[in-house]
Scaffold this motif. Structure first.
Motif, PDB file in Angstrom:
ATOM      1  N   MET A  44       0.850  -1.169   0.000  1.00  0.00           N
ATOM      2  CA  MET A  44       0.000   0.000   0.000  1.00  0.00           C
ATOM      3  C   MET A  44       0.898   1.235   0.000  1.00  0.00           C
ATOM      4  SD  MET A  44      -3.349   0.581   2.434  1.00  0.00           S
ATOM      5  CE  MET A  44      -2.617  -0.236   3.787  1.00  0.00           C
ATOM      6  N   SER A  45       0.503   2.233  -0.742  1.00  0.00           N
ATOM      7  CA  SER A  45       1.349   3.417  -0.873  1.00  0.00           C
ATOM      8  C   SER A  45       1.178   4.352   0.335  1.00  0.00           C
ATOM      9  CB  SER A  45       0.998   4.163  -2.155  1.00  0.00           C
ATOM     10  OG  SER A  45      -0.287   4.735  -2.036  1.00  0.00           O
ATOM     11  N   LEU A  46       2.038   5.347   0.385  1.00  0.00           N
ATOM     12  CA  LEU A  46       2.004   6.323   1.477  1.00  0.00           C
ATOM     13  C   LEU A  46       0.710   7.134   1.441  1.00  0.00           C
ATOM     14  CD1 LEU A  46       3.430   7.796   3.810  1.00  0.00           C
ATOM     15  CD2 LEU A  46       4.465   9.283   2.099  1.00  0.00           C
ATOM     16  N   THR A  47       0.275   7.515   0.254  1.00  0.00           N
ATOM     17  CA  THR A  47      -0.940   8.309   0.128  1.00  0.00           C
ATOM     18  C   THR A  47      -2.164   7.531   0.617  1.00  0.00           C
ATOM     19  OG1 THR A  47       0.034   9.367  -1.803  1.00  0.00           O
ATOM     20  CG2 THR A  47      -2.328   9.655  -1.483  1.00  0.00           C
ATOM     21  N   THR A  48      -2.271   6.289   0.212  1.00  0.00           N
ATOM     22  CA  THR A  48      -3.393   5.450   0.643  1.00  0.00           C
ATOM     23  C   THR A  48      -3.372   5.249   2.153  1.00  0.00           C
ATOM     24  OG1 THR A  48      -3.213   4.284  -1.464  1.00  0.00           O
ATOM     25  CG2 THR A  48      -4.557   3.260   0.237  1.00  0.00           C
ATOM     26  N   THR A  49      -2.200   5.029   2.707  1.00  0.00           N
ATOM     27  CA  THR A  49      -2.081   4.831   4.152  1.00  0.00           C
ATOM     28  C   THR A  49      -2.506   6.084   4.911  1.00  0.00           C
ATOM     29  OG1 THR A  49      -0.252   3.297   3.782  1.00  0.00           O
ATOM     30  CG2 THR A  49      -0.504   4.169   5.986  1.00  0.00           C
ATOM     31  N   LEU A  50      -2.089   7.238   4.450  1.00  0.00           N
ATOM     32  CA  LEU A  50      -2.456   8.484   5.128  1.00  0.00           C
ATOM     33  C   LEU A  50      -3.946   8.778   5.013  1.00  0.00           C
ATOM     34  CD1 LEU A  50       0.566  10.768   4.241  1.00  0.00           C
ATOM     35  CD2 LEU A  50       0.030   9.713   6.447  1.00  0.00           C
ATOM     36  N   ILE A  51      -4.543   8.485   3.861  1.00  0.00           N
ATOM     37  CA  ILE A  51      -5.985   8.691   3.700  1.00  0.00           C
ATOM     38  C   ILE A  51      -6.765   7.766   4.625  1.00  0.00           C
ATOM     39  CG2 ILE A  51      -7.906   8.372   2.075  1.00  0.00           C
ATOM     40  CD1 ILE A  51      -6.013   9.437  -0.108  1.00  0.00           C
ATOM     41  N   LEU A  52      -6.379   6.492   4.671  1.00  0.00           N
ATOM     42  CA  LEU A  52      -7.058   5.541   5.551  1.00  0.00           C
ATOM     43  C   LEU A  52      -6.845   5.890   7.025  1.00  0.00           C
ATOM     44  CD1 LEU A  52      -6.420   2.149   3.756  1.00  0.00           C
ATOM     45  CD2 LEU A  52      -8.570   3.401   3.950  1.00  0.00           C
ATOM     46  N   LEU A  53      -5.663   6.380   7.365  1.00  0.00           N
ATOM     47  CA  LEU A  53      -5.399   6.792   8.747  1.00  0.00           C
ATOM     48  C   LEU A  53      -6.266   7.979   9.132  1.00  0.00           C
ATOM     49  CD1 LEU A  53      -3.719   6.412  11.321  1.00  0.00           C
ATOM     50  CD2 LEU A  53      -1.995   7.901  10.300  1.00  0.00           C
ATOM     51  N   GLY A  54      -6.394   8.952   8.255  1.00  0.00           N
ATOM     52  CA  GLY A  54      -7.263  10.089   8.524  1.00  0.00           C
ATOM     53  C   GLY A  54      -8.719   9.676   8.676  1.00  0.00           C
ATOM     54  N   ALA A  55      -9.174   8.759   7.824  1.00  0.00           N
ATOM     55  CA  ALA A  55     -10.555   8.280   7.911  1.00  0.00           C
ATOM     56  C   ALA A  55     -10.776   7.501   9.209  1.00  0.00           C
ATOM     57  CB  ALA A  55     -10.878   7.401   6.711  1.00  0.00           C
ATOM     58  N   ALA A  56      -9.808   6.673   9.595  1.00  0.00           N
ATOM     59  CA  ALA A  56      -9.945   5.912  10.844  1.00  0.00           C
ATOM     60  C   ALA A  56      -9.971   6.843  12.055  1.00  0.00           C
ATOM     61  CB  ALA A  56      -8.807   4.902  10.970  1.00  0.00           C
ATOM     62  N   LEU A  57      -9.146   7.874  12.033  1.00  0.00           N
ATOM     63  CA  LEU A  57      -9.160   8.833  13.142  1.00  0.00           C
ATOM     64  C   LEU A  57     -10.474   9.608  13.199  1.00  0.00           C
ATOM     65  CD1 LEU A  57      -5.507  10.203  13.020  1.00  0.00           C
ATOM     66  CD2 LEU A  57      -6.504   8.632  14.688  1.00  0.00           C
ATOM     67  N   ALA A  58     -11.018   9.962  12.041  1.00  0.00           N
ATOM     68  CA  ALA A  58     -12.297  10.682  12.016  1.00  0.00           C
ATOM     69  C   ALA A  58     -13.433   9.800  12.532  1.00  0.00           C
ATOM     70  CB  ALA A  58     -12.602  11.154  10.599  1.00  0.00           C
ATOM     71  N   VAL A  59     -13.456   8.535  12.127  1.00  0.00           N
ATOM     72  CA  VAL A  59     -14.477   7.606  12.620  1.00  0.00           C
ATOM     73  C   VAL A  59     -14.305   7.385  14.117  1.00  0.00           C
ATOM     74  CG1 VAL A  59     -15.240   5.190  12.515  1.00  0.00           C
ATOM     75  CG2 VAL A  59     -14.859   6.464  10.419  1.00  0.00           C
ATOM     76  N   MET A  60     -13.068   7.280  14.578  1.00  0.00           N
ATOM     77  CA  MET A  60     -12.818   7.068  16.004  1.00  0.00           C
ATOM     78  C   MET A  60     -13.317   8.246  16.832  1.00  0.00           C
ATOM     79  SD  MET A  60      -9.189   6.224  17.870  1.00  0.00           S
ATOM     80  CE  MET A  60      -8.467   7.765  17.385  1.00  0.00           C
ATOM     81  N   VAL A  61     -13.039   9.467  16.395  1.00  0.00           N
ATOM     82  CA  VAL A  61     -13.483  10.651  17.136  1.00  0.00           C
ATOM     83  C   VAL A  61     -15.003  10.772  17.101  1.00  0.00           C
ATOM     84  CG1 VAL A  61     -13.451  13.175  17.107  1.00  0.00           C
ATOM     85  CG2 VAL A  61     -11.318  11.898  16.891  1.00  0.00           C
ATOM     86  N   PHE A  62     -15.610  10.537  15.947  1.00  0.00           N
ATOM     87  CA  PHE A  62     -17.063  10.633  15.834  1.00  0.00           C
ATOM     88  C   PHE A  62     -17.763   9.578  16.688  1.00  0.00           C
ATOM     89  CE2 PHE A  62     -21.062   9.449  13.723  1.00  0.00           C
ATOM     90  CZ  PHE A  62     -21.743  10.651  13.856  1.00  0.00           C
ATOM     91  N   ALA A  63     -17.270   8.338  16.636  1.00  0.00           N
ATOM     92  CA  ALA A  63     -17.891   7.275  17.430  1.00  0.00           C
ATOM     93  C   ALA A  63     -17.671   7.507  18.924  1.00  0.00           C
ATOM     94  CB  ALA A  63     -17.333   5.909  17.017  1.00  0.00           C
ATOM     95  N   GLY A  64     -16.531   8.061  19.299  1.00  0.00           N
ATOM     96  CA  GLY A  64     -16.302   8.387  20.705  1.00  0.00           C
ATOM     97  C   GLY A  64     -17.245   9.469  21.192  1.00  0.00           C
ATOM     98  N   TRP A  65     -17.510  10.453  20.332  1.00  0.00           N
ATOM     99  CA  TRP A  65     -18.448  11.515  20.695  1.00  0.00           C
ATOM    100  C   TRP A  65     -19.872  10.970  20.825  1.00  0.00           C
ATOM    101  CZ3 TRP A  65     -22.216  13.621  17.225  1.00  0.00           C
ATOM    102  CH2 TRP A  65     -22.943  14.684  17.772  1.00  0.00           C
ATOM    103  N   ARG A  66     -20.271  10.124  19.858  1.00  0.00           N
ATOM    104  CA  ARG A  66     -21.626   9.563  19.909  1.00  0.00           C
ATOM    105  C   ARG A  66     -21.795   8.599  21.070  1.00  0.00           C
ATOM    106  NH1 ARG A  66     -26.061  11.052  16.947  1.00  0.00           N
ATOM    107  NH2 ARG A  66     -26.675   8.894  17.133  1.00  0.00           N
ATOM    108  N   GLY A  67     -20.758   7.842  21.392  1.00  0.00           N
ATOM    109  CA  GLY A  67     -20.851   6.899  22.500  1.00  0.00           C
ATOM    110  C   GLY A  67     -20.854   7.561  23.859  1.00  0.00           C
ATOM    111  N   ALA A  68     -20.341   8.784  23.951  1.00  0.00           N
ATOM    112  CA  ALA A  68     -20.265   9.484  25.237  1.00  0.00           C
ATOM    113  C   ALA A  68     -21.518  10.295  25.541  1.00  0.00           C
ATOM    114  CB  ALA A  68     -19.052  10.401  25.255  1.00  0.00           C
ATOM    115  N   ARG A  69     -22.423  10.400  24.585  1.00  0.00           N
ATOM    116  CA  ARG A  69     -23.651  11.149  24.832  1.00  0.00           C
ATOM    117  C   ARG A  69     -24.518  10.417  25.850  1.00  0.00           C
ATOM    118  NH1 ARG A  69     -26.452  12.607  19.416  1.00  0.00           N
ATOM    119  NH2 ARG A  69     -27.681  13.889  20.820  1.00  0.00           N
ATOM    120  N   PRO A  70     -25.230  11.160  26.704  1.00  0.00           N
ATOM    121  CA  PRO A  70     -26.082  10.509  27.703  1.00  0.00           C
ATOM    122  C   PRO A  70     -27.272   9.811  27.036  1.00  0.00           C
ATOM    123  CG  PRO A  70     -26.393  12.870  27.782  1.00  0.00           C
ATOM    124  CD  PRO A  70     -25.262  12.619  26.831  1.00  0.00           C
ATOM    125  N   PRO A  71     -27.747   8.734  27.637  1.00  0.00           N
ATOM    126  CA  PRO A  71     -28.883   8.020  27.040  1.00  0.00           C
ATOM    127  C   PRO A  71     -30.164   8.849  27.127  1.00  0.00           C
ATOM    128  CG  PRO A  71     -28.307   7.061  29.150  1.00  0.00           C
ATOM    129  CD  PRO A  71     -27.252   8.082  28.847  1.00  0.00           C
TER     130      PRO A  71
END
Length: 71
Positions: A1-28
C-alpha cells in the motif's frame, strides 16, 4: 500500500474514532429508546485500525524489527 493510501485511511480511521467516541459518550435518552448502534465498539475498532496503519506507516519510513525478534 502506498504512502498516500495509508495516510488517507489513517485520517478516515481517526475521524471515525473521534465521531464514534463523541456519539458513544452522549447521555442516554429514554424517550428515544435504546441505542441500536454499538458506538464504543466502533470506536475501539477504528482505534485498532489506526494503530495498524501507524505501524504500517512506520515500516514505510524504514522501521524494522529488532534482530532478536523471530517470527
Amino acid at each position: 500500500m502506498s504512502l498516500t493510501t495509508t495516510l488517507i485511511l489513517l485520517g478516515a480511521a481517526l475521524a471515525v474514532m473521534v465521531f464514534a467516541g463523541w456519539r458513544g459518550a452522549r447521555p442516554p435518552d429514554p424517550f428515544k429508546g435504546p441505542r441500536m448502534v454499538p458506538w464504543r465498539f466502533i470506536m475501539l475498532g477504528a482505534a485498532a485500525l489506526a494503530m495498524l496503519l501507524l505501524i504500517h506507516l512506520a515500516t514505510l519510513f524504514g522501521a524494522e524489527r529488532p534482530p532478536w525478534v523471530s517470527v
